[in-house]
Design a protein around this motif. Structure first.
Motif, mmCIF file in Angstrom:
data_model
loop_
_atom_site.group_PDB
_atom_site.id
_atom_site.type_symbol
_atom_site.label_atom_id
_atom_site.label_comp_id
_atom_site.label_asym_id
_atom_site.label_seq_id
_atom_site.Cartn_x
_atom_site.Cartn_y
_atom_site.Cartn_z
ATOM 1 N N ARG A 91 -46.246 45.748 44.952
ATOM 2 C CA ARG A 91 -45.571 46.697 45.828
ATOM 3 C C ARG A 91 -46.507 46.746 47.181
ATOM 4 N NH1 ARG A 91 -43.034 52.396 43.995
ATOM 5 N NH2 ARG A 91 -45.273 52.989 44.269
ATOM 6 N N LEU A 92 -47.836 46.815 46.860
ATOM 7 C CA LEU A 92 -48.871 46.929 47.872
ATOM 8 C C LEU A 92 -48.795 45.599 48.550
ATOM 9 C CD1 LEU A 92 -51.038 48.613 48.903
ATOM 10 C CD2 LEU A 92 -52.698 47.427 47.352
ATOM 11 N N TYR A 93 -48.801 44.532 47.971
ATOM 12 C CA TYR A 93 -48.671 43.247 48.543
ATOM 13 C C TYR A 93 -47.378 43.221 49.626
ATOM 14 C CZ TYR A 93 -46.985 38.427 49.669
ATOM 15 O OH TYR A 93 -46.192 37.344 49.836
ATOM 16 N N SER A 95 -45.700 45.739 50.812
ATOM 17 C CA SER A 95 -46.073 46.824 51.885
ATOM 18 C C SER A 95 -46.927 45.997 52.950
ATOM 19 C CB SER A 95 -46.637 47.951 51.200
ATOM 20 O OG SER A 95 -46.746 49.044 52.236
ATOM 21 N N LEU A 96 -48.133 45.555 52.775
ATOM 22 C CA LEU A 96 -48.742 44.819 53.589
ATOM 23 C C LEU A 96 -48.384 43.892 54.623
ATOM 24 C CD1 LEU A 96 -51.883 44.531 51.512
ATOM 25 C CD2 LEU A 96 -51.944 45.857 53.288
ATOM 26 N N TYR A 100 -46.570 48.313 55.994
ATOM 27 C CA TYR A 100 -47.638 48.949 56.336
ATOM 28 C C TYR A 100 -47.522 50.404 56.948
ATOM 29 C CZ TYR A 100 -52.652 49.365 57.166
ATOM 30 O OH TYR A 100 -53.845 49.696 56.664
ATOM 31 N N HIS A 103 -47.336 54.816 52.864
ATOM 32 C CA HIS A 103 -46.930 54.440 51.369
ATOM 33 C C HIS A 103 -48.123 53.443 50.957
ATOM 34 C CE1 HIS A 103 -43.361 56.811 52.088
ATOM 35 N NE2 HIS A 103 -42.672 55.769 52.923
ATOM 36 N N THR A 104 -48.450 52.547 51.895
ATOM 37 C CA THR A 104 -49.273 51.458 51.570
ATOM 38 C C THR A 104 -50.756 52.282 51.165
ATOM 39 O OG1 THR A 104 -48.485 50.138 53.461
ATOM 40 C CG2 THR A 104 -50.603 49.610 52.334
ATOM 41 N N ASP A 107 -50.088 53.926 47.848
ATOM 42 C CA ASP A 107 -50.167 52.846 46.749
ATOM 43 C C ASP A 107 -51.445 52.246 46.247
ATOM 44 O OD1 ASP A 107 -47.699 53.029 46.000
ATOM 45 O OD2 ASP A 107 -46.964 51.310 47.297
#
Length: 272
Positions: A91-93, A95-96, A100, A103-104, A107
């Motif tokens: 999810r971080l990937y 989001s980035l 972004y 939430h990033t 996380d």
């Protein structure tokens, strides 16, 4: 003399005696009531998603306190923590590369804390890890989520890999707590900090579910169009429902235990 029962005990006793259909109706009615209250109390419903991630972070913080102060990881599922780290990393990937925002950052903080918990269980407190109770194979969870993500994913304009990754983390998040529930099912006794952590997960799941439902109401269904077409919007919402109700039974017994003044939660057969 008769001992006077507290209102909470009287209500819980009455609920426990009801047939399954009545219990389901009461659970749904309670959920709808909570959603209506949140709709009028929280004006910006996007704050509910931030609150969900914040509550998850609080739950992880409780685990960190347990591991550092009590020097034991008994009752914790390493596999659940590994699944949590996996969906957070994916999810971080996403989001980035796709949005972004706040939430990033949340996380990233939660992922770092989860990786620390995994490190403590694997290396520092390995002697207290109840491996014989943590029996749910990871591929039982990972493989179905991966296959489902390939078959059903968003139909947005993003890269196909990003869309599949997004779907994968949604499906995995919905069921990542299953190994932890298996550990509690095997032990039947849940010590306080583990119970607090799982309850925090339940609250976080409900807030996330409330966020999407209220967003759907606010946009009069247009949110489904924004999510894409085909089966994905339905599967997305189903995942939110699953991850909410999968912990509902545990949360009920947690609240009952807290109001009853019990420090250790004892689960009867079939609770999780």
């Amino acid at each position: 003399m008769r001992t006077t029962k507290s209102p909470i005990h009287a209500v819980s006793t009455w609920v426990r005696r009801q047939p399954p259909k009545v219990k389901v109706f009461l659970a749904v009615a309670s959920g709808i009531t909570a959603l209506v209250l949140l709709k009028f109390i929280v004006h910006d419903h996007d704050n509910l998603f931030v609150a969900a991630e914040s509550v998850h972070s609080i739950g992880i913080s409780l685990l960190i306190y347990k591991l550092t102060k009590e020097k034991t990881c008994a009752g914790l599922s390493l596999k659940s923590q590994e699944l949590t780290a996996t969906f957070l990393a994916v999810r971080l990937y996403c989001s980035l590369v796709m949005e972004y925002d706040i939430h990033t950052i949340l996380d990233l903080a939660t992922l770092a804390a989860t990786l620390w918990v995994i490190f403590m269980i694997r290396f520092k407190l390995k002697a207290s890890y109840m491996e014989d109770k943590d029996t749910l194979p990871l591929y039982y969870v990972l493989v179905p989520c991966a296959v489902l993500a390939v078959l059903i994913h968003p139909s947005t304009s993003h890269n196909i890999l990003n869309r599949i990754s997004w779907a994968f983390c949604v499906y995995l998040e919905a069921v990542s707590v299953l190994p932890q529930l298996r550990v509690m099912q095997n032990t039947k006794i849940v010590e306080p900090f583990t119970a607090h952590y799982v309850f925090a997960l339940g609250v976080a799941r409900f807030l996330s579910f409330a966020h999407w439902v209220l967003q759907l109401v606010d946009t009069r269904g247009h949110l489904l169009v924004a999510l894409g077409y085909g089966l994905w919007p339905s599967m997305f919402l189903i995942s939110e429902v699953v991850q909410t109700f999968i912990l509902a039974d545990f949360c009920y017994y947690y609240v009952k235990s807290v109001f009853g003044g019990q420090l250790v939660l004892r689960l009867r057969s079939g609770v999780v």
